[in-house]
Enzyme design. Structure first.
Site, short mmCIF file in Angstrom:
data_model
loop_
_atom_site.label_atom_id
_atom_site.label_comp_id
_atom_site.label_asym_id
_atom_site.label_seq_id
_atom_site.Cartn_x
_atom_site.Cartn_y
_atom_site.Cartn_z
N ASP A 41 -7.30 1.40 2.82
CA ASP A 41 -7.29 1.29 1.60
C ASP A 41 -7.11 2.55 0.63
O ASP A 41 -7.93 3.50 1.00
CB ASP A 41 -8.74 0.47 1.29
CG ASP A 41 -8.72 0.00 -0.41
OD1 ASP A 41 -7.68 -0.03 -0.74
OD2 ASP A 41 -9.89 -0.50 -0.52
N ASP A 135 -1.95 -1.38 -2.23
CA ASP A 135 -2.64 -0.26 -1.55
C ASP A 135 -3.67 -0.48 -0.58
O ASP A 135 -4.48 0.39 -0.18
CB ASP A 135 -3.40 0.25 -2.83
CG ASP A 135 -4.59 -0.16 -3.14
OD1 ASP A 135 -4.73 -1.40 -3.21
OD2 ASP A 135 -5.62 0.30 -3.47
N GLU A 136 -3.55 -1.72 -0.09
CA GLU A 136 -4.43 -1.91 1.37
C GLU A 136 -4.01 -2.72 2.16
O GLU A 136 -2.96 -3.89 2.03
CB GLU A 136 -5.81 -2.26 0.84
CG GLU A 136 -5.90 -3.64 0.22
CD GLU A 136 -7.42 -4.15 -0.32
OE1 GLU A 136 -8.10 -4.33 0.85
OE2 GLU A 136 -7.57 -4.63 -1.38
MG MG Z 1 -7.75 0.72 -3.14
#
Ligand code: MG
Length: 427
Positions: A41, A135-136
């Site tokens: 993440d 983003d993860e």
């Molecule tokens: Mg994040």
């Protein structure tokens, strides 16, 4: 997408988690076939990109979105978080909390491009990547140890490559189960690296507040608190049957997670059997207009992902959790597969109507799922629409919306149907 988690636990894990003893490692290395999952993440992704690209912003409270007190915060740098600013907070609140924060307009096409660069680093180590958002992602690295070393080594390498090649901070969780890897990456943030081995699962989970379990929102936590359950260890003191009786299938699911049982695999979007999104409300809801706007929103999200992966769906499902935690689902199989948002909304709306008639009680969660996925080349019968021209027009609209969402971000362009949910008052 942000998961609702409770207040972060202060302090870091004791050394066994971050610096495993050699003996533990070698004992585990004999179980090479054991599943190991990474959850990676990015830390304050959009804000970190802005600070990277504009050195004058480094070390300062930076807020992406919400400028001029309008709209909501898309991301806040760690310096801004110290003032209580977080994503989804209304810009007006953010300004009050930290008047000297630097508000930056979001560059979503740029963030998407950086997200692709991050993804490219993942692909060096495994093809089994399940993105949860830009983003993860979850990565299953069980099969690649021979090439690259154990899961921990791979996690370290990925984190280092993201830091050195992209100059961005990320946090990594390594665990034998998906949900534990997710909790672990969050635990060490920012720049965290937390490993939870099979024999450390209970030691890791037990002291955590119940809010940390994936899928326990504010209301769920309150309900657990009323039952005297505050930490994961409290859940483990009871039998599964007690949970089933008190909280239905949700309770069983929770009990299993608390006991470290989670058979969900990392499924890469390419071979996903289902695309689904759901939302839990901070308060139980019964207004049809509101529920309908949530359904529209979830249809937009799932349909966009469906098209991005060049698939079509032939089964649309609605999941519905009542205030008393009983969960129901209904689905409709279609004669021909579709991928346009309008048709998906139409079918999901029908399902919502049926649900509301049979289950009029307040609702705490709604989910939309698309399954029976087929290749995007499969022809759609335009006879599905009252007028074939309408079908062609709808697909054109989707194309434009997908393109604009890519450039501007999904919060900027959407159908009127989801307006109510997207602009709900937030605290
Ligand atoms: Mg994040």
């Amino acid at each position: 997408m942000r998961q609702t988690v409770g207040s972060p636990v202060s302090g870091r894990l004791a050394s066994p988690h971050t610096q495993p003893e050699r003996s533990t490692r070698s004992r585990f290395s004999s179980h090479r076939s054991k599943t190991m999952i990474l959850h990676i993440d990015m830390d304050a992704f959009y804000a970190s990109i802005e600070q990277r690209d504009r050195p004058e912003l480094r070390g300062k409270p930076v807020v992406v979105g919400g400028g001029g007190g309008r709209g909501v915060v898309a991301a806040a740098s760690y310096e801004a978080r110290e003032y209580g600013i977080h994503s989804a907070l209304p810009g007006s609140r953010a300004v009050k909390l930290c008047p000297h924060a630097i508000f930056v307009r979001g560059r979503h096409a740029h963030y998407a491009e950086v997200g692709r660069q991050v993804r490219e680093i993942f692909t060096r180590y495994t093809p089994v990547i399940q993105p949860l958002s830009l983003d993860e992602a979850f990565l299953d690295v069980s099969g690649t140890e021979r090439l690259f070393g154990d899961a921990e080594t791979i996690g370290r390498r990925i984190q280092t490559e993201i830091a050195t090649e992209l100059n961005l901070p990320s946090s990594v969780g390594v665990a034998p189960r998906k949900f534990i890897a997710k909790i672990a990456s969050d635990y060490g943030k920012p720049k965290g690296f937390v490993v939870v081995r099979e024999d450390q699962i209970h030691e890791f989970l037990d002291p955590l507040p119940v809010e940390r379990v994936w899928g326990v929102g504010k209301v769920g936590a309150q309900r657990l608190h009323r039952l005297g359950l505050r930490r994961i260890a409290d859940i483990r003191r009871y039998e599964e049957s007690w949970f089933k009786q008190k909280l239905g299938s949700w309770g069983c699911h929770l009990w299993r997670l608390a006991n470290g049982i989670d058979s969900r695999e990392v499924v890469s979007d390419r071979r996903a059997k289902q695309i689904s999104h759901e939302r839990t409300f901070s308060e139980d809801q019964s207004d049809f207009e509101f529920l309908h706007s949530v359904v529209c929103f979830l249809c937009e999200q799932t349909a966009m992902r469906l098209r991005r992966h060049e698939r079509k769906t032939a089964t649309i499902g609605l999941k519905y959790r009542r205030e008393d935690f009983q969960t129901f689902s209904k689905s409709k199989a279609l004669e021909t597969p579709i991928d346009d948002t309008a048709s998906i909304i139409r079918v999901a709306t029908e399902l919502l109507h049926t649900m509301r008639q049979t289950q009029p009680r307040p609702v705490r969660l709604i989910g939309v799922s698309l399954s029976s996925l087929v290749s995007g080349d499969t022809p759609t019968q335009l006879s599905l629409f009252d007028n074939p021209d309408q079908g062609v027009a709808e697909r054109r609209v989707d194309k434009v919306v997908d393109q604009l969402a890519k450039q501007l971000g999904q919060s900027q362009i959407y159908r009127a149907g989801s307006h109510h949910w997207r602009n709900r008052p937030r605290e």
